[in-house]
Design an enzyme around this catalytic site. Sequence first.
Site, PDB file in Angstrom:
ATOM      1  CG  HIS A  61      42.293  15.807  55.372  1.00 25.35           C
ATOM      2  ND1 HIS A  61      43.235  15.415  54.449  1.00 25.35           N
ATOM      3  CD2 HIS A  61      41.472  16.670  54.718  1.00 25.35           C
ATOM      4  CE1 HIS A  61      42.988  15.997  53.275  1.00 25.35           C
ATOM      5  NE2 HIS A  61      41.921  16.763  53.418  1.00 25.35           N
ATOM      6  CG  ASP A  81      33.616  15.998  50.175  1.00 22.69           C
ATOM      7  OD1 ASP A  81      33.320  15.089  50.976  1.00 22.69           O
ATOM      8  OD2 ASP A  81      34.756  16.156  49.709  1.00 22.69           O
ATOM      9  CE  LYS A 141      38.760  18.173  46.776  1.00 25.87           C
ATOM     10  NZ  LYS A 141      39.224  17.122  47.714  1.00 25.87           N
TER      11      LYS A 141
END
Lengths: 433, 433
Positions: free
Chosen positions: B140, B133, B259
């Site tokens: 962001h 990722d 996550k």
Amino acid sequence: MSLPQIDHTHKPSATSWVASANGHSDFPVQNLPFGVFSRAGGARQLGVAIGDSILDLAGAARARLLPGVNASQLTGSSLNTLMAAPPSQRLALRHAVFDVLTNDQHRAHATPHLMPAEACDLHLPAAIGDYTDFYVGIHHARNVGAQFRPDNPLLPNYKYVPIGYHGRASSIRPSGVPLVRPKGQRKAPDGDTPIVGPSTRLDYEVELGIWIGQGNALGEPIPIADAGRHITGFCLLNDWSARDFQAWEYQPLGPFLAKNFQSTISPWIITAEALAPFRIAQPARPAGDPAPLPYLFDLADQAGGALAITLSARISTAKMREAGQPPHRLSGGPASNMYWTPAQIVTHHASNGCNLNPGDLLGTGTISAPTADGYGSLLEISNGGKTPITLPSGEARTFLEDGDEILLTATAQAEGFVSIGFGECRAIVLPAI
Amino acid sequence: MSLPQIDHTHKPSATSWVASANGHSDFPVQNLPFGVFSRAGGARQLGVAIGDSILDLAGAARARLLPGVNASQLTGSSLNTLMAAPPSQRLALRHAVFDVLTNDQHRAHATPHLMPAEACDLHLPAAIGDYTDFYVGIHHARNVGAQFRPDNPLLPNYKYVPIGYHGRASSIRPSGVPLVRPKGQRKAPDGDTPIVGPSTRLDYEVELGIWIGQGNALGEPIPIADAGRHITGFCLLNDWSARDFQAWEYQPLGPFLAKNFQSTISPWIITAEALAPFRIAQPARPAGDPAPLPYLFDLADQAGGALAITLSARISTAKMREAGQPPHRLSGGPASNMYWTPAQIVTHHASNGCNLNPGDLLGTGTISAPTADGYGSLLEISNGGKTPITLPSGEARTFLEDGDEILLTATAQAEGFVSIGFGECRAIVLPAI
């Protein structure tokens, strides 16, 4: 916690008709690690190490030497199927192989299925789905933390959370595969902008690897009392690290290109069953440390979840090899310097429902001893590159040079039992391309 | 950089004899995404989405409808084999499928191999070896950074390094699989010790996923001029995040249990070929930003390496569904808010020699717009949980409640071309077990 029991396969008096297994081998008949090998470029096969030889498991099964064993688990090119089976099946295989290798009446039938290890190539024992690296070597965490935060080396979460992060599965290689020095971005502390080039601070890290056996379904945590049955066994892991890349890239999301260029493991899975005699109590936490949170606490795990394994790291430079000098010991120490047990690591990983699969690999993180003779990385040994060490060849090292070879070994020892070894985890550093 | 070219399959006048593909479908004949489906609990098969239907590729090949296509790539239960093939083979398949679906003379022969999508289950399109990722949504990164460091939201490496970290491959699930609220450790800012329980700050993140096609050998970087041919296509990715776990666990090694409990992707691979008309120039960097380092710079990539894709996130609560209210738009915006292109992401990942494999998945990281109507997570929308939003049902939300469903969609648009969609990436939050 259900842990493998000591049984007849651990009897110190047991010997094998494979003579090289008796004496000072890493692989006596009390060990019987599983691995994947090939001969002369042939197909990959499953095997068990015994002394200086490898028993071909599919061949032994075909010869009806392994009664009661599910032969379909032995015919593939990786151990994933066996790892996915209940631990009782792995134990049945261990018992059958022990019987073959200790009982002289099997010698004639089994010998055709015994290969000299030196004529074989060893491969990754399993297809690794996911690889996770932890950070449970508390002295390493403290030593590294002190280089950044001298007054506060351990972060507040360290004694509550078995800190871990996901690593790269695709670049894990078995012992013997050379390491090409990686290129990447680094920025000098006084530099305005980063530069790109071969790493100038290439390091090794001494770790244990934990092989996951049976997995858990997504959404279903693994209670710590059950963690033991999810662990197939252990290996050595060298978590090569480019410290210059790491310092520049790691904030805020952790290590990435500083680690994922390659990791090296020892190719034999030292099974949980083989390690039964070497289970010891987890060392008591220092006064003032918090107790593990309830989901990470199990009486049996505290009483016998740690391992009496001594790790060792050695270096051999090109100049040393030319001079015929043996590898030089860099460091070593007991695996009991882990702040968390393997069961705690597994249970924490799955505590949010994350699903582990057969063949997943978990690294413990660098296991350093509290004193300088047991630091598990050059980052610690050279104090961040500030204090070079001198090798027997007269060469100085802060970090690794091209041509350097790092060799990790480990031995499990306990009074009254035959010691078992892990085999080799070695790789040589090649120049950047 | 070699990028897929616009050809006859992108002609806006092209229509299909599958009537539902013409008009406002995500899957017109200009799209032709690849996926894996099954019918009534049957075996997994490879398919192409067309309107409200799915073309069974193996069936179509058996019926000799796909001349010039390597049929052996179409018979498995995942797309990995096709992804490993040269892009030219994927293009040949696209051309053959386009011919079948646009040419009325094939209707009779092809119809038996066309399934109604609503009668099919959709699965992960590939066995995902490694999942990485990234963090290339600069707004962001700035929004989240500002919550921790108001004066210095972006770290010094951000504009030099496409920041990324390894994620968990095993817990990636296709759209539709519910999400069980994870349990874990969190510590209140004013708490002395952490507590364990279901996450109270569960969040979504809007990302694009990048599917790797052909891989690279360990030790061999991918020059940016070649990066395009390693990308098979794209999907939507919801990187669910437990913000309370994340804040407590993430230092020093990054996100882990916050996550890895689950990530949700849209099941269709929107191919690089389908996206050829939607390539746009990478937006110019703001004055004062450094140029990409040479290994990340390619003129063709700068000129056409970004994508004209608009992302959207919507929420549907249990109360809203009971009241018959449609999903409520939370945010949306263009994918051009990525600070790095897909090619830069791929090239950086492999720049140290890390080997990528067919079926690997790379997330872009959360793509937020610079303004509040385009924030890609509740962490940003609610300003760290301080400012609740009100839904049409009158309910307030800072983070997700049980029963909430998040739905991500995306559309690629360009003047003079038929828009194509990504299908759905949706999942509902179930209570912790």
